[in-house]
Motif scaffolding. Structure first.
Motif, short mmCIF file in Angstrom:
data_model
loop_
_atom_site.label_atom_id
_atom_site.label_comp_id
_atom_site.label_asym_id
_atom_site.label_seq_id
_atom_site.Cartn_x
_atom_site.Cartn_y
_atom_site.Cartn_z
N GLU A 97 62.22 -15.58 -1.12
CA GLU A 97 60.80 -15.46 -0.80
C GLU A 97 60.59 -15.41 0.72
OE1 GLU A 97 56.58 -17.81 -1.59
OE2 GLU A 97 58.46 -18.74 -2.20
N LEU A 100 61.74 -12.00 2.01
CA LEU A 100 60.79 -10.95 1.64
C LEU A 100 59.53 -11.01 2.51
CD1 LEU A 100 60.11 -8.58 -0.19
CD2 LEU A 100 59.21 -10.23 -1.86
N LYS A 101 59.04 -12.22 2.74
CA LYS A 101 57.87 -12.37 3.60
C LYS A 101 58.16 -11.87 5.01
CE LYS A 101 55.58 -16.21 1.28
NZ LYS A 101 55.26 -17.66 1.35
N TYR A 103 60.39 -9.68 5.91
CA TYR A 103 60.54 -8.22 5.85
C TYR A 103 59.18 -7.54 5.78
CZ TYR A 103 61.58 -3.58 4.16
OH TYR A 103 61.63 -2.22 4.02
N LEU A 104 58.32 -8.02 4.90
CA LEU A 104 57.00 -7.39 4.75
C LEU A 104 56.14 -7.54 6.00
CD1 LEU A 104 56.22 -8.32 1.04
CD2 LEU A 104 56.95 -6.10 1.96
N LEU A 105 56.25 -8.66 6.67
CA LEU A 105 55.49 -8.86 7.91
C LEU A 105 55.99 -7.91 9.00
CD1 LEU A 105 55.16 -12.74 8.00
CD2 LEU A 105 53.35 -11.09 7.57
N LYS A 106 57.28 -7.67 9.02
CA LYS A 106 57.86 -6.78 10.02
C LYS A 106 57.45 -5.33 9.77
CE LYS A 106 62.17 -5.49 12.20
NZ LYS A 106 63.59 -5.62 12.26
N VAL A 107 57.37 -4.94 8.50
CA VAL A 107 57.04 -3.57 8.13
C VAL A 107 55.60 -3.23 8.49
CG1 VAL A 107 56.78 -1.97 6.18
CG2 VAL A 107 58.79 -3.43 6.35
N ASP A 108 54.71 -4.18 8.30
CA ASP A 108 53.28 -3.93 8.58
C ASP A 108 53.05 -3.77 10.01
OD1 ASP A 108 52.72 -4.19 5.95
OD2 ASP A 108 52.05 -6.26 6.08
#
Length: 108
Positions: A97, A100-101, A103-108
């Motif tokens: 978790e 994933l958090k 990774y998703l924060l970096k992508v945005d």
């Protein structure tokens, strides 16, 4: 162990490794064994020790019974990510978790 049994074990491992989209080298690294030795296990030309079996089953999140006998495991119809998470410990789920958090924060 008979040669046919070794080949069946290797086929089960190859199938699961392929489902995880890992190369032999990538999986061997995860299991902390040499790629050449893992390749021999997959093609059924060598046996593995109990320690190696534990490393492989832990890395793939598979029951030993499935690797050895083809029983005790039924892949779910859900996505591979959900299947992996279903077989994780609580600690592993928390780590996944967090990753994933991040990774998703970096992508945005």
């Amino acid at each position: 162990m008979e040669k046919a049994q070794l080949k069946e074990i290797g086929q089960r491992l190859r199938q699961k490794r392929t489902e995880l989209n890992l190369t032999r080298e990538e999986f061997a690294e995860l299991a902390d064994i040499s790629p050449g030795f893992y390749g021999q296990i997959e093609v059924g030309t060598t046996q593995m020790s109990i320690d190696t079996l534990i490393k492989i089953t832990t890395s793939m999140h598979l029951p030993m019974e499935y690797v050895l006998f083809g029983t005790g495991y039924s892949p779910s119809d859900c996505s591979p990510i959900i299947e992996l998470l279903n077989n994780c410990t609580e600690r592993e789920i928390k780590l996944a978790e967090r990753l994933l958090k991040l990774y998703l924060l970096k992508v945005d």
